[in-house]
Design a protein around this motif. Sequence first.
Motif, PDB file in Angstrom:
ATOM      1  N   LEU A   1       3.404   0.941  -6.895  1.00 33.90           N
ATOM      2  CA  LEU A   1       4.573   0.958  -6.027  1.00 33.90           C
ATOM      3  C   LEU A   1       5.789   0.620  -6.880  1.00 33.90           C
ATOM      4  O   LEU A   1       5.901  -0.482  -7.423  1.00 33.90           O
ATOM      5  CB  LEU A   1       4.429  -0.064  -4.893  1.00 33.90           C
TER       6      LEU A   1
ATOM      7  N   GLN B   1       5.714  -1.162   6.413  1.00 35.28           N
ATOM      8  CA  GLN B   1       5.622   0.295   6.311  1.00 35.28           C
ATOM      9  C   GLN B   1       4.536   0.695   5.317  1.00 35.28           C
ATOM     10  O   GLN B   1       3.750   1.611   5.572  1.00 35.28           O
ATOM     11  CB  GLN B   1       6.969   0.873   5.863  1.00 35.28           C
ATOM     12  N   VAL B   2       4.518   0.017   4.179  1.00 31.03           N
ATOM     13  CA  VAL B   2       3.510   0.320   3.160  1.00 31.03           C
ATOM     14  C   VAL B   2       2.111   0.084   3.713  1.00 31.03           C
ATOM     15  O   VAL B   2       1.216   0.928   3.598  1.00 31.03           O
ATOM     16  CB  VAL B   2       3.744  -0.529   1.896  1.00 31.03           C
TER      17      VAL B   2
ATOM     18  N   ALA C   1       9.709   2.442  -3.191  1.00 32.09           N
ATOM     19  CA  ALA C   1      10.222   1.639  -2.079  1.00 32.09           C
ATOM     20  C   ALA C   1      11.563   1.026  -2.464  1.00 32.09           C
ATOM     21  O   ALA C   1      11.745   0.577  -3.604  1.00 32.09           O
ATOM     22  CB  ALA C   1       9.235   0.530  -1.710  1.00 32.09           C
TER      23      ALA C   1
ATOM     24  N   ASP D   1       9.911   6.768  -0.717  1.00 29.02           N
ATOM     25  CA  ASP D   1       8.827   6.869   0.261  1.00 29.02           C
ATOM     26  C   ASP D   1       8.971   5.827   1.369  1.00 29.02           C
ATOM     27  O   ASP D   1       8.622   6.083   2.527  1.00 29.02           O
ATOM     28  CB  ASP D   1       7.477   6.685  -0.434  1.00 29.02           C
ATOM     29  N   PHE D   2       9.483   4.653   1.024  1.00 31.20           N
ATOM     30  CA  PHE D   2       9.647   3.575   1.991  1.00 31.20           C
ATOM     31  C   PHE D   2      11.037   2.961   1.829  1.00 31.20           C
ATOM     32  O   PHE D   2      11.495   2.741   0.708  1.00 31.20           O
ATOM     33  CB  PHE D   2       8.598   2.481   1.779  1.00 31.20           C
TER      34      PHE D   2
ATOM     35  N   ARG E   1       4.095   5.553  -5.506  1.00 33.57           N
ATOM     36  CA  ARG E   1       5.015   5.595  -4.370  1.00 33.57           C
ATOM     37  C   ARG E   1       6.261   4.788  -4.723  1.00 33.57           C
ATOM     38  O   ARG E   1       6.253   3.969  -5.639  1.00 33.57           O
ATOM     39  CB  ARG E   1       4.373   5.011  -3.108  1.00 33.57           C
TER      40      ARG E   1
ATOM     41  N   SER F   1       1.045   2.630   6.262  1.00 33.63           N
ATOM     42  CA  SER F   1       0.857   3.984   5.729  1.00 33.63           C
ATOM     43  C   SER F   1      -0.554   4.201   5.181  1.00 33.63           C
ATOM     44  O   SER F   1      -0.966   5.330   4.956  1.00 33.63           O
ATOM     45  CB  SER F   1       1.872   4.243   4.609  1.00 33.63           C
TER      46      SER F   1
END
Length: 206
Positions: free
Chosen positions: A95, A27-28, A125, A138-139, A123, A31
Amino acid sequence: MTVRQEMPVQRITLDEVVAHCDRVARQVAESGFRPDTVVAVARGGFAPARFLCDFLDVSRLLSLQLRHYRSGGRAESRAEVSEPLSGEIAGRRVLLVDDVNDSGDTLAAALPYLKDFRPAELRTAVLHEKANTAHRADFHSGFVEEWRWLLYPWAVVEDAGQFLREMDPCPTSVEAARQRLEAAHGLVLSGSEIERVLFYNGIRPA
């Protein structure tokens, strides 16, 4: 004899952890976000953060610690940073990684703290996000609609020990502990795992 019935427990295996990390990393990558620094939320975020560093080719791994949940799911009043960020993130693409996003309090406390260090991008996660959270990551890989306690490989001794100590009376044999954990929490552990839980929690036969 009192056995707590209100907390279902879902055990997460190491293979499942790796699969969840793989999905989050994809996903990261998809994105377009390219972190150059991973910050693990101690302690639950350490293992996921290391897998994400591997998958995303990030060599810089830092940490910070927040106090929010005691072992066994006992919540304290609020989350707050208890151990500071272990390195510099100014101008970095960061992250922030944790294992589970439950109430959202951890992210809500960590994000403004990290933003004060002026990262270029930030971000978040997690492996699992629960439906009741007030602050979305975000994730995430798994979404938990019906609340339950998630038991990760790095917390079996701590959490299962807390579950046992809260039982009245506390079971002190492997077989009694096995039966009570399954009856109260739907948690199935092997004999060797339960022996380890009893030993490291100092639970001895009366």
